[in-house]
Design a protein around this motif. Sequence first.
Motif, PDB file in Angstrom:
ATOM      1  N   PHE A  97       0.812  -1.209   0.000  1.00  0.00           N
ATOM      2  CA  PHE A  97       0.000   0.000   0.000  1.00  0.00           C
ATOM      3  C   PHE A  97       0.849   1.264   0.000  1.00  0.00           C
ATOM      4  N   ASP A  98       0.250   2.328  -0.549  1.00  0.00           N
ATOM      5  CA  ASP A  98       0.766   3.665  -0.302  1.00  0.00           C
ATOM      6  C   ASP A  98       0.228   4.073   1.064  1.00  0.00           C
ATOM      7  N   LEU A  99       1.095   4.597   1.917  1.00  0.00           N
ATOM      8  CA  LEU A  99       0.723   4.892   3.295  1.00  0.00           C
ATOM      9  C   LEU A  99       0.595   6.387   3.541  1.00  0.00           C
ATOM     10  N   TYR A 100      -0.280   6.722   4.471  1.00  0.00           N
ATOM     11  CA  TYR A 100      -0.530   8.100   4.879  1.00  0.00           C
ATOM     12  C   TYR A 100      -0.756   8.090   6.389  1.00  0.00           C
ATOM     13  N   GLY A 101      -0.585   9.230   7.041  1.00  0.00           N
ATOM     14  CA  GLY A 101      -0.862   9.237   8.468  1.00  0.00           C
ATOM     15  C   GLY A 101      -0.577  10.540   9.159  1.00  0.00           C
ATOM     16  N   LEU A 102      -1.254  10.727  10.295  1.00  0.00           N
ATOM     17  CA  LEU A 102      -1.005  11.868  11.149  1.00  0.00           C
ATOM     18  C   LEU A 102      -1.437  11.515  12.560  1.00  0.00           C
ATOM     19  N   SER A 103      -0.993  12.283  13.523  1.00  0.00           N
ATOM     20  CA  SER A 103      -1.340  12.039  14.918  1.00  0.00           C
ATOM     21  C   SER A 103      -1.664  13.347  15.611  1.00  0.00           C
ATOM     22  N   GLN A 104      -2.419  13.228  16.723  1.00  0.00           N
ATOM     23  CA  GLN A 104      -2.752  14.375  17.550  1.00  0.00           C
ATOM     24  C   GLN A 104      -2.725  13.886  18.991  1.00  0.00           C
ATOM     25  N   GLY A 105      -1.673  14.238  19.715  1.00  0.00           N
ATOM     26  CA  GLY A 105      -1.512  13.696  21.059  1.00  0.00           C
ATOM     27  C   GLY A 105      -1.290  12.201  20.970  1.00  0.00           C
ATOM     28  N   ASP A 106      -2.068  11.440  21.749  1.00  0.00           N
ATOM     29  CA  ASP A 106      -1.954   9.984  21.724  1.00  0.00           C
ATOM     30  C   ASP A 106      -2.798   9.354  20.624  1.00  0.00           C
TER      31      ASP A 106
END
Length: 220
Positions: free
Chosen positions: A143-152
Amino acid sequence: MKTACTSLLLMLLWSLTAYAADPFAHPATGEALLASTLAKPAAQLSKAQVLKGRFTHSKHLREIPQPLVADGDFIFVRDLGVYWHTQQPFDSVVVLTSKGIVQRDEGSQTMRLSSDEQPAVRVIADVFLALFTLDVARLNANFDLYGLSQGDRWIIGLRPRAAAMNAVFKEATVTGARDVEEVVLTDVHGDRTVIDLSGIEYSGAQPGADVRALFELARP
């Protein structure tokens, strides 16, 4: 006091907006996700041999106003697969392994798909097994991957590279914090499958004979 409340409200709104952001606007590599967004949960899940918990499966179809909902419990065993036991609205068992998929409704076998005969089954199994343990290296291979986080909190996106996988889903999102909490699969028609996981318990020990016996159903 008013200023403090206003600041708190703005922070809350910023947090909700950031977390609701589209993960597909944030392309990432597997290495980058492991070094940031998924560092803590992936490290924890890498030690688990067995995961147990509850699931709710919702199928959202364009032509049906209300989703089709089922719930039950699951057992994931590393190097074996996933055992899904649906309890409502009827009794059903699905065992997913690298060897294939077997389904039994009300105690009678209704489906068996071998990965030797249907190569796509092996890919599907690999994807689900990788999702449970956030095996980013395996996911990155397909897969092409994507992502982000906010705190935990974090959310990652996946888009298949192989055309054959588009027949299964067009894109997927995986959301969680300490654990994987929700998986959403969207197909080319816009229909969505939502799998919510809860009450997850970990074990670093090898599964006992009783748990291994559940996967005998999937043997050829």
